[in-house]
Motif scaffolding. Structure first.
Motif: not given
Length: 324
Positions: A235-262
């Motif tokens: 994603e392209t984000v302007a300096y100083g703008s809020a960073i909104t994390l993307l929705e966490e992806p899913t994958k059958e048979g797996y769990t997602f760790s969550g996004w790292s700190e931003a």
């Protein structure tokens, strides 16, 4: 026989002395009953006035010494010019006046001398205090200095500020400063006039201060999402703008760790956000993260392949579990 010559010299204001108050009395002698015949040297700066006095009259020398012969002299007149030299004097390009010999010469008042972009700096040659010749005095001018003021636009409510001020003489060649202001997270986008249009710098300094404004464009930076070491999205984000994390992806048979700190807002650099999938295992309806799953039989032997589990009692992640 004695007689007198009375000399009258015109004053600097154009008037002669009273008849009984000559400028000079010259005592002379001549033959009685003969005509007065005098050769008087004309004073410097004067000319003989042939319409006044006795110059053209036949005057006889009286025997009693009472004869008076009157001679009048006009003052020479000189045309004195004050040249504005590109400026004006009381609205005129030049002023010429006639001055009588030794009359006081008065130069125009400084306040009456005007030239756009200049200040009056005197006369060449220096003005004589008295008129003695035909002469032209030429006004001298000194170019005024004016300022070029470089304003820098405020960001996010900040006030404008002066980046730089340069002084130039009127008519001096101008070039836009090569110096560029800097602002963290922004790129300088050039100089504009106060109306926001691209500023066309004058070739030479006008007769007034010039204010131009520097503008900035906010920088854009990239947020890159990695999942299991592979680029998931950018994603392209302007300096100083809020960073909104993307929705966490899913994958059958797996769990997602969550996004790292931003960071909450976009810094002045690219940002990397990471996440990962872990396989999941279901035992007796309970979901376990396969990577963290530890299974032992009652003999203390670890079981790696969950599909090999038979009915019985096992130690799963430290707890005794009955597998049906």
């Amino acid at each position: 026989t004695a007689y007198q010559v009375w000399v009258y010299l015109e004053g600097t204001e154009g008037k002669f002395p009273a008849d009984d108050d000559p400028s000079e009395v010259i005592n002379m002698t001549g033959k009685t009953d003969s005509l007065v015949n005098v050769a008087i040297t004309t004073p410097y700066g004067f000319v003989l006035n042939e319409t006044k006095g006795d110059v053209k009259n036949d005057v006889t020398i009286a025997p009693d010494g009472s004869t008076v012969y009157k001679v009048y002299y006009d003052r020479e007149k000189y045309a004195i010019t004050f040249d504005g030299n590109g400026g004006t004097i009381a609205g005129e390009p030049s002023i010429t006046s006639d001055y009588r010999y030794l009359a006081s010469v008065t130069a125009p008042a400084d306040a009456d001398l005007v030239k756009k972009g200049y200040t009056f700096a005197g006369w060449t040659p220096a003005v004589d205090s008295e008129a003695t010749k035909v002469v032209t005095y030429v006004a001298q001018w000194e170019a005024n200095s004016y300022d070029v003021i470089y304003n820098v636009m405020g960001i996010n409510g900040e006030p404008d500020s002066v980046f730089k001020t340069e002084s130039f003489k009127f008519g001096e060649e101008l070039k836009v400063t090569a110096d560029k202001p800097e602002k963290f997270g922004y790129t300088f986008s050039g100089w504009t006039n106060i109306a926001g249009a691209t500023y066309h710098f004058p070739a030479t300094m006008p007769a007034n201060d010039v204010t131009i404004e520097g503008t900035f464009t906010v920088n854009n930076y990239t947020v890159t999402y990695f999942v299991d070491g592979e680029v998931y999205a950018t994603e392209t984000v302007a300096y100083g703008s809020a960073i909104t994390l993307l929705e966490e992806p899913t994958k059958e048979g797996y769990t997602f760790s969550g996004w790292s700190e931003a960071p909450a807002t976009m810094p002045a650099e690219d940002v990397v956000i990471e996440g990962s999938f872990s396989p999941i295992t279901t035992i007796n309806g309970v979901v376990y993260d396969a990577e963290d799953l530890l299974i032992y039989n009652l003999r203390g032997e670890r079981i790696i392949d969950v599909d090999e589990l038979e009915r019985g009692i096992y130690i799963i992640n430290g707890k005794k579990v009955w597998v049906k």
